[in-house]
Each structure stands twice: as C-alpha cells, then as structure tokens.
Design a protein around this motif. Structure first.
Motif, mmCIF file in Angstrom:
data_model
loop_
_atom_site.group_PDB
_atom_site.id
_atom_site.type_symbol
_atom_site.label_atom_id
_atom_site.label_comp_id
_atom_site.label_asym_id
_atom_site.label_seq_id
_atom_site.Cartn_x
_atom_site.Cartn_y
_atom_site.Cartn_z
ATOM 1 N N LEU A 277 66.274 38.567 -34.974
ATOM 2 C CA LEU A 277 64.602 38.588 -34.584
ATOM 3 C C LEU A 277 64.029 38.016 -35.752
ATOM 4 O O LEU A 277 62.807 37.339 -36.623
ATOM 5 C CB LEU A 277 63.884 39.203 -33.863
ATOM 6 N N ALA A 278 64.420 40.113 -36.759
ATOM 7 C CA ALA A 278 64.149 39.665 -38.085
ATOM 8 C C ALA A 278 64.367 38.733 -38.507
ATOM 9 O O ALA A 278 64.192 38.125 -39.885
ATOM 10 C CB ALA A 278 64.893 41.155 -38.915
ATOM 11 N N SER A 279 65.755 38.388 -38.638
ATOM 12 C CA SER A 279 66.476 37.316 -39.776
ATOM 13 C C SER A 279 65.923 36.006 -39.640
ATOM 14 O O SER A 279 65.953 35.046 -40.170
ATOM 15 C CB SER A 279 67.877 37.039 -38.987
ATOM 16 N N MET A 280 65.051 35.564 -38.435
ATOM 17 C CA MET A 280 64.110 34.651 -38.126
ATOM 18 C C MET A 280 62.657 34.570 -38.738
ATOM 19 O O MET A 280 62.271 33.375 -38.211
ATOM 20 C CB MET A 280 64.913 34.247 -36.666
ATOM 21 N N ASN A 281 62.351 35.557 -38.836
ATOM 22 C CA ASN A 281 61.278 35.973 -38.989
ATOM 23 C C ASN A 281 60.159 35.744 -37.554
ATOM 24 O O ASN A 281 59.088 35.246 -37.871
ATOM 25 C CB ASN A 281 60.489 35.217 -40.247
ATOM 26 N N MET A 282 60.957 36.065 -36.617
ATOM 27 C CA MET A 282 59.802 35.624 -35.075
ATOM 28 C C MET A 282 58.985 37.079 -34.487
ATOM 29 O O MET A 282 59.397 38.169 -35.095
ATOM 30 C CB MET A 282 61.232 35.714 -34.263
ATOM 31 N N PRO A 283 57.851 36.189 -34.414
ATOM 32 C CA PRO A 283 56.930 37.308 -35.004
ATOM 33 C C PRO A 283 56.754 38.133 -33.219
ATOM 34 O O PRO A 283 56.064 39.280 -32.629
ATOM 35 C CB PRO A 283 55.694 36.591 -34.782
#
Lengths: 199, 199
Positions: free
Chosen positions: B62-68
């Motif tokens: 999730l962090a690698s995709m900047n997923m909020p």
C-alpha cells in the motif's frame, strides 16, 4: 491550383496547427460551443481551409483526438434491431472494436484521457456527443431519462474496457468476447431500458 | 539507539529506496511472488529494515502505491451483513471513500494506473489481491465462480469511478452518492451473487 510538391510541408504544418487549435477549443468550450470559426481563428487560418482539410466539425473532432473509429457509422448499425437486446449488441460492438487492430489506438486515447484534466474533457465530449447522444437517438430513449440511462451505460462499458484491456484482470482479460457479452450485456440493457430506482 | 536528528535524511533515502524497489518487484513478479527478501535485495538493505519501516508485505505494498486507504480495514466492515445487499454496501463504501478527502489521492493512483504498463500491473495486483480477494473471502463466494464474479464486479466499480471522477459525465458526476448507489448497486449484486449466464 498550387503546385503540390512545393506546398506539402506547409500543408502539414497547417493541418497540425488546426488539430492543435481544435483540441484546445473543444476542451475549453466543449463540443457544442466550439465552432469551426473559433478553431480557425485560434489556428490563424481561414475557416474554409478547416472545412477543406477536415470536412465536418464531427470529423475534425475525431481527427483531433486521433480517434480510430467513427461512431456515427458504427452505432446505428449496432443499435438497429429489437430494443430489448440493444445492450448485448452495444457491448458486442465495443468488444469487436477493442479486440480489432483499432483497439491499440483506442487504448492510447483511453490512456490519455486519464493523464490530465484537459484530455479527460476531450474524452468526455467524445463519449457524450459522439457515442451516448447517438445511442439515445437510435434507441429513442425518453428525453427525461436519457442522461441518466446513458451515463450509467457509460459506467459499465468504460469499466469493462478498463478491466479487460488496461488492468487485464482474469478471467475478463482473456475470455471470448461472446461470453463476456452475455455476462455484461444484461447490466447495460438494464441501464438502457430497465426500471430505474427513484433517484 | 542512534541519534534521530543526525540520521533522518539517511533514513528517508533508505525508505525511498525500499519503496522504489518494492514498486519494481511487485510490478515484475506480482504481489504473491514478491518477497520482502527480494525487495530488500533490490534495495540493497537488510530484510529486517524493510520490516522495521513498513511492517507487513501488505502495508509495504500500500505504501509503495501511495494508496491512501487500507482495504483490509474497510472491506470487512462494509461487507459484513446480509449477502443479498452486499453489492449496495460495496458501492456505498467506494463512493464514500472517493467523495472523501482521500478521494483525490485515490484518483491520482487511478490516473497513474493508466499512464503505463508498469503502473497498470501494480494497480491490477492491488485490485486483485487487496480488494477482490478479500471481498470473495468476506462473502464466502464459491471458489469456482469467485474469479469471474469478482472481475465482473471490478468492471462495474472501476467504470463508476471513471465516469464520476475522471470523465465527470452528468448526472453521474454530481448526483448524491445514495441515489447512485441505488442505481448501480443491483448490477454489482448481480455479479456477486446472481445467476451468471453459461460462460
């Protein structure tokens, strides 16, 4: 008549200037309010030249988007026939186009629609004026319901394209178009002619 | 313990290297085959450091995709309850997220998914492993039918987001989430639990 050989590079430049101006004017004003005159003005050419190169406003619009297909030719044929199976025919048409060699070009246009606000506006104008509006006419939808029915139809078809051709989520990415049409067609049919809830 | 002040810039660099490596490895191998070890190797850091900064593989992804948002927290709540109204709840959840301040960040991720093949793969891994797989589990779908049901669900939901937030086609762009949920929920419900045609 001018000699063609000498003028070609100039003509190409003129063509490109017109296309560039067309993209800007269509995105800024929307399809309906964009006039050939305004586009010619932005490109600093005579309106007659725009007609000469591109014919109608519709054709100029498709050319400015590098759109590989002409919905005014494809939609009437696909939508002719019983209303109660129009959803299936519409999904079938869309998958035929995207599975064909034109699909790669259509995908490029679709990708560019997401890249910024400006290209998204062009894409919206295309979907609304060239596709949905024609579908509404062909199917003789009730004018009061036509906007919501056609926009809901757009949600199902755009998502089908996104999952099959961009994200490529299986089994939707690889299944035969016929099977996918049977699976998704009824939802589109429901949006076109089914009972809608109180909105 | 190292002194925090002196190390911060270095730590930020390490964090960024890990995220960069994670994007590459997740896109190349897919979520399931990407290991923390492989990502640490690509970033040239110790695997323990990856765990230290990001916790689980899910969280790193999730962090690698900047997923909020974190679907592992949102989905179980939305999908708990009667199966026959899960479609409406799922659409309601998606619209609540996208209408919220997190929506702008989600839109940025969605846009980037279309920009190239590599980001599209990350997006597919996200949709399949973080969203659809969880939904299938929460709803206890028949494993034989789960892939097609969840992929069809993805077509309707992705298209809804595309038309409402990217293309902004009216009236779908501006209508209240509740009304839109009533209009689109039944299609999603049909894909999740309805009768599917012979495919």
């Amino acid at each position: 008549m001018v000699r063609r050989t000498g003028r070609r590079p100039g003509n190409q430049d003129t063509r490109q200037s017109i296309l560039h101006a067309a993209r800007a004017v269509f995105a800024e004003r929307g399809y309906d309010k964009a006039s050939i005159r305004a586009i010619a003005g932005a490109a600093e050419v005579d309106p007659a030249l725009v007609h000469h190169y591109f014919g109608t406003k519709d054709k100029l619009f498709l050319a400015s988007m590098n759109m590989p297909i002409d919905p005014s030719k494809l939609l009437p044929e696909a939508l002719a026939g019983p209303r109660e199976s129009a959803g299936v025919r519409l999904v079938g048409l869309v998958l035929r186009i995207w599975d064909s060699p034109a699909g790669a070009a259509a995908l490029a246009v679709f990708r560019s629609a997401l890249s910024n606000e400006w290209t998204a506006r062009l894409m919206r104008e295309f979907v609304v004026t060239q596709v949905l509006r024609r579908a509404v006419t062909e199917l003789s939808l009730d004018p009061a319901e036509a906007p919501i029915r056609s926009a809901l139809t757009a949600t199902q078809i755009a998502g089908l394209l996104f999952v099959r051709y961009v994200l490529r989520i299986e089994p939707v990415a690889s299944m035969p178009a016929e099977a996918l049409t049977r699976a998704v067609g009824p939802s589109v049919q429901h949006y076109l002619t089914g009972d809608l809830p109180q909105l």
